[in-house]
Design a protein around this motif. Structure first.
Motif, mmCIF file in Angstrom:
data_model
loop_
_atom_site.group_PDB
_atom_site.id
_atom_site.type_symbol
_atom_site.label_atom_id
_atom_site.label_comp_id
_atom_site.label_asym_id
_atom_site.label_seq_id
_atom_site.Cartn_x
_atom_site.Cartn_y
_atom_site.Cartn_z
ATOM 1 N N THR A 203 57.663 -34.418 -12.422
ATOM 2 C CA THR A 203 57.723 -34.456 -10.961
ATOM 3 C C THR A 203 58.816 -33.542 -10.425
ATOM 4 O OG1 THR A 203 59.252 -36.349 -11.011
ATOM 5 C CG2 THR A 203 56.884 -36.825 -10.884
ATOM 6 N N TYR A 204 58.616 -33.116 -9.191
ATOM 7 C CA TYR A 204 59.594 -32.273 -8.486
ATOM 8 C C TYR A 204 59.566 -32.700 -7.033
ATOM 9 C CZ TYR A 204 61.576 -27.975 -6.390
ATOM 10 O OH TYR A 204 62.329 -27.069 -5.683
ATOM 11 N N PHE A 205 60.699 -33.107 -6.500
ATOM 12 C CA PHE A 205 60.788 -33.558 -5.112
ATOM 13 C C PHE A 205 61.884 -32.768 -4.403
ATOM 14 C CE2 PHE A 205 59.799 -37.517 -7.620
ATOM 15 C CZ PHE A 205 58.444 -37.560 -7.309
ATOM 16 N N ARG A 206 61.542 -32.179 -3.240
ATOM 17 C CA ARG A 206 62.554 -31.415 -2.499
ATOM 18 C C ARG A 206 62.368 -31.626 -0.999
ATOM 19 N NH1 ARG A 206 63.610 -25.861 -0.759
ATOM 20 N NH2 ARG A 206 61.729 -25.012 -1.721
ATOM 21 N N SER A 207 63.483 -31.664 -0.286
ATOM 22 C CA SER A 207 63.479 -31.865 1.158
ATOM 23 C C SER A 207 64.394 -30.849 1.824
ATOM 24 C CB SER A 207 63.971 -33.285 1.478
ATOM 25 O OG SER A 207 64.226 -33.446 2.865
ATOM 26 N N THR A 208 64.122 -30.571 3.098
ATOM 27 C CA THR A 208 65.103 -29.833 3.881
ATOM 28 C C THR A 208 66.293 -30.754 4.127
ATOM 29 O OG1 THR A 208 64.204 -30.537 6.030
ATOM 30 C CG2 THR A 208 63.299 -28.509 5.058
ATOM 31 N N ASN A 209 67.419 -30.170 4.494
ATOM 32 C CA ASN A 209 68.644 -30.949 4.660
ATOM 33 C C ASN A 209 68.714 -31.563 6.057
ATOM 34 O OD1 ASN A 209 71.108 -32.089 4.077
ATOM 35 N ND2 ASN A 209 72.285 -30.255 4.561
ATOM 36 N N MET A 210 67.720 -32.398 6.360
ATOM 37 C CA MET A 210 67.659 -33.122 7.618
ATOM 38 C C MET A 210 67.409 -34.596 7.302
ATOM 39 S SD MET A 210 68.005 -31.302 10.461
ATOM 40 C CE MET A 210 66.981 -32.037 11.751
ATOM 41 N N THR B 27 63.640 -35.704 7.202
ATOM 42 C CA THR B 27 62.808 -35.241 6.089
ATOM 43 C C THR B 27 63.244 -35.879 4.780
ATOM 44 O OG1 THR B 27 64.224 -33.263 5.934
ATOM 45 C CG2 THR B 27 62.146 -33.053 7.123
ATOM 46 N N PHE B 28 64.563 -36.014 4.591
ATOM 47 C CA PHE B 28 65.059 -36.639 3.368
ATOM 48 C C PHE B 28 64.604 -38.091 3.283
ATOM 49 C CE2 PHE B 28 68.139 -38.847 0.722
ATOM 50 C CZ PHE B 28 68.260 -37.988 -0.369
ATOM 51 N N GLU B 29 64.752 -38.833 4.389
ATOM 52 C CA GLU B 29 64.345 -40.234 4.394
ATOM 53 C C GLU B 29 62.831 -40.373 4.251
ATOM 54 O OE1 GLU B 29 66.016 -41.867 7.946
ATOM 55 O OE2 GLU B 29 68.080 -41.426 7.320
#
Length: 456
Positions: free
Chosen positions: A160-167, A170-172
């Motif tokens: 798996t690979y999970f990535r979010s913008t630093n907001m 989006t993270f939540e």
């Protein structure tokens, strides 16, 4: 009708603005293809408006949104103290003991008052948390239960690979998606999913105007051009909606901007908050949406904006798919989920010439699925063709044997870039050859992004 400045609870039968994953109607690939890798780009869940607009009568859309109770309590890891030193201070100690600190977050208003459960502007709400969690459950229902593509339990970080913008929103949202896909009971002992975040200058899940001044200049220019071209078209709406925005005309560059009005209306509707009836008229909201979409995304019809805005993201995607195609089972990555924004979703669709000119809904998702032609798919071919395949100089795992399918909101999309014969699976134009896909992405990927981004 909500009084200005008062709080409101979401009604039980709120209007759903997101599209859940449709597992039962998912179109399984032809039998000669086998799913190898999935890349998902999902907009965050329902949130509050990013600004206060139309709070005064007669619109009376609430200024304060009491819809953020779920995540107000959380635990934070902090450096603890141990005995053995006066005051518990770790002078020269490089490995302090960790403790958990229980914290409750509460929004304070400018007058010093506060109410538990109140949302910040632009914050993911309880409705948004539920919809993104449901999105993750939908992924599990599809890729674990229905297709048996993903493991039932996450055993390592390689799959798996999970990535979010630093907001925060989006993270939540991604936290909720991951928890729906792999709840704690489905994580092996000692395994906690990792969510990756990049520094601002390296972010590519959106058009990065922060680090790319040339892109910023271009998009500002397109926005100004849109205002010149669309403001006159919006004039007929003034008699219907100006009374809700302080008597001002509705314009792309107005006060408030048309994009802000659309943002507030869509956020309110997503939470069951009543909006003025004029904004529920199809002709009104569709015209505003068309103008705003043109303002924000017309630039992505040009090659330069595509390269600077989405080129690096598509380059990352293409490299991962090629790596999988070449290495097969030696590459463990099966699913990559990216939590992004409406601008990222629309930018990707417009860059690949499949944008529907609609503002992306909350939890709107793009999926790229990588398929491999099964090794037994030569059945039915002539003996001569089978021999040629066997002695082909191309590896059976390379891009000649792989296909990419793009899906948006439960729909297969036919990419214009692979419309020519030989660029897609015969009889199934939605399955683009990986070779054709990577060739187009190569054209869109800057060789020196920073140099191309330099202000001119």
């Amino acid at each position: 009708m909500h009084l200005p400045g008062t709080s409101t609870e979401p009604v039980q039968s709120h209007k759903v603005s997101h599209a859940a994953i449709e597992v039962d109607t998912y179109p399984v690939a032809p039998p000669e293809l086998e799913l190898e890798q999935v890349h998902i780009y999902v907009r965050h869940g329902e949130r509050t408006p990013v600004g206060i607009r139309m709070a005064a009568p007669p619109a009376s859309i609430p200024e304060h949104w009491m819809m953020c109770k779920t995540a107000r309590r959380f635990r934070a890891a902090v450096a603890g103290t141990t005995t053995g030193h006066p005051g518990g201070v770790h002078l020269g100690h490089t490995n302090p003991q960790e403790e958990e600190l229980s914290i409750r977050k509460i929004v304070e208003r400018s007058d010093g008052t506060h109410n538990e459960g109140e949302c910040l502007l632009g914050e993911l709400t309880d409705v948004g948390r539920q919809s993104t969690f449901s999105f993750g459950q939908g992924l599990r229902d599809l890729y674990v239960s229905k297709l048996a593509f993903l493991s039932d339990t996450i055993e390592s970080h390689g799959e798996t690979y999970f990535r979010s913008t630093n907001m925060p929103r989006t993270f939540e949202s991604l936290q909720q998606v991951v928890h729906g896909l792999y709840p704690n009971s489905k994580c092996a002992p000692g395994i906690s999913p990792h969510i990756l975040i990049r520094n601002g200058k390296d972010e590519n899940l959106i058009g990065n105007t922060y680090a790319c001044k040339r892109l910023e200049t271009l998009l500002v220019g397109f926005a100004q051009a849109a205002a010149s071209g669309w403001n006159h078209t919006l004039e007929p709406l003034d008699k219907k909606v100006s009374k809700y925005i302080g008597g001002n005309p509705i314009r792309l560059d107005g006060k408030p901007r048309a994009s802000g009005i659309l943002d507030t209306v869509r956020a309110a509707q997503a939470h069951g908050i009543k909006v003025p009836v004029e904004f529920e008229e199809k002709g009104v909201i569709e015209l505003i949406e068309k103008a705003v979409v043109n303002e924000w995304f017309a630039g992505y019809k040009t090659e330069e904006v595509r390269r600077l805005g989405m080129g690096r993201l598509l380059g990352d995607l293409s490299r991962k798919m090629q790596h999988k195609a070449i290495n097969g089972s030696q590459d463990p990555l099966k699913i990559a989920i990216h939590s992004t924004h409406d601008t990222g979703i629309a930018g990707l669709c417009e860059t690949l010439d499949v944008y529907d000119e609609k503002w992306p809904a909350f939890t709107a998702a793009i999926t790229f699925e990588l398929f491999r032609r099964r090794h037994d798919a030569s059945q039915g071919q002539s003996p001569f063709q089978t021999i040629l395949n066997a002695f082909s100089s191309e590896d059976q795992n390379d891009s000649a044997e792989h296909y990419v399918r793009m899906r948006y909101q439960n729909r297969n999309l036919v990419l214009p870039l692979c419309s020519e014969p030989g660029s897609h699976l015969p009889g199934s134009p939605e399955f683009c050859t990986l070779a054709a896909f990577t060739e187009r992405v190569r054209e869109l990927t800057p060789t020196d992004w920073e140099s191309e981004c330099a202000a001119r």
